[in-house]
Design an enzyme around this catalytic site. Structure first.
Site, PDB file in Angstrom:
ATOM      1  CE  LYS A   1      -4.207   1.042   2.497  1.00  0.00           C
ATOM      2  NZ  LYS A   1      -5.055   1.080   3.880  1.00  0.00           N
TER       3      LYS A   1
HETATM    4  C1  E4P Z   1      -8.269   2.245   3.571  1.00  0.00           C
HETATM    5  O1  E4P Z   1      -7.594   1.301   3.204  1.00  0.00           O
HETATM    6  C2  E4P Z   1      -8.319   3.031   5.000  1.00  0.00           C
HETATM    7  O2  E4P Z   1      -7.535   2.136   5.773  1.00  0.00           O
HETATM    8  C3  E4P Z   1      -9.622   2.977   5.792  1.00  0.00           C
HETATM    9  O3  E4P Z   1     -10.500   2.792   4.738  1.00  0.00           O
HETATM   10  C4  E4P Z   1      -9.517   4.190   6.176  1.00  0.00           C
HETATM   11  O4  E4P Z   1     -10.990   4.479   6.849  1.00  0.00           O
HETATM   12  P1  E4P Z   1     -11.521   5.616   7.803  1.00  0.00           P
HETATM   13  O5  E4P Z   1     -11.598   6.806   7.026  1.00  0.00           O
HETATM   14  O6  E4P Z   1     -12.651   4.989   8.456  1.00  0.00           O
HETATM   15  O7  E4P Z   1     -10.291   5.942   8.989  1.00  0.00           O
END
Ligand code: E4P
Length: 219
Positions: free
Chosen positions: A87
């Site tokens: 990522k």
């Molecule tokens: C995606 O990969 C992120 O980890 C995540 O969906 C972020 O979500 P949040 O805005 O609820 O922290």
């Protein structure tokens, strides 16, 4: 549509996997910190533990923000298990790193995407997944779902293979609307997946069926 769970919590991942509908996991540094996972060796061991639960697609995020650092970290993460997807944040060096990983056959998830232009760049660099954060856009009074629509349309126009991974999905309506739009993947907490089970007519209908069965059996 693929279902990913957005957590680093092993129990939640096991529960979603046991339901039989889980296609992958996304983590991020905040989610890892929430589980108290720190230090290089512990972080890698935790990613391995996640990979041992699920069949594929475990997004592990780099911490470095420079090209060389992201490449070094990403290559180390990719060595943990074939299920790892590296990522990478949507920044200039991140795009260069995604292109590098793509050329080497290492799968990537371009994270922190908040505009169609960013998503176009990620696809051109060869990202396997692009993660637009819909809940965080909604939080600042922008329409996260409109962004998913735009990206799906753009990728369709040109046949990009990058999968649209709707992230920051906060509730079942987000999830269902992403499915209507044609997002390839959603990632969300366990509660959003299990909340899909709920409908009051299911509960009352089942209670009536069981009561009728009991009455008939007592005759
Ligand atoms: C995606 O990969 C992120 O980890 C995540 O969906 C972020 O979500 P949040 O805005 O609820 O922290």
């Amino acid at each position: 549509m693929k279902f990913f769970i957005d957590t680093a919590n092993l129990d939640d991942i096991k529960q979603a996997y046991d339901l039989g509908v889980l296609d992958g996991v996304t983590t991020n540094p905040s989610l890892m910190a929430k589980e108290g996972i720190t230090g290089d060796a512990n972080v890698k061991a935790h990613y391995k533990a996640i990979c041992d639960i699920v069949d594929n697609n475990v997004s592990a995020e780099v911490i470095a923000t420079d090209f060389a650092g992201m490449v070094k970290e990403g290559e180390e993460l990719a060595k943990i298990d074939d299920k790892i997807v590296v990522k990478v944040p949507m920044i200039k060096d991140g795009i260069k790193a995604i292109k590098y990983f793509s050329d080497k056959g290492i799968r990537t998830n371009c994270t922190l995407v908040f505009s169609a232009g960013q998503a176009l760049l990620a696809a051109k660099a060869g990202a396997s997944y692009v993660s637009p954060f819909i809940g965080r856009l909604d939080d600042i009074s922008h329409d996260g779902l409109t962004l998913i629509e735009q990206i799906v349309q753009i990728y369709d126009n040109y046949g990009y293979e990058t999968e649209v991974l709707a992230a920051s999905v906060r509730h079942t309506m987000h999830l269902v609307q992403c499915a209507e739009i044609g997002a390839d993947v959603v990632t969300c907490p366990l509660k959003v997946i299990t909340s899909l089970l709920n409908h009051p007519l299911t509960d009352s209908g089942l209670a009536a069926f069981l009561a009728d069965h009991k009455k008939a059996s007592q005759k």
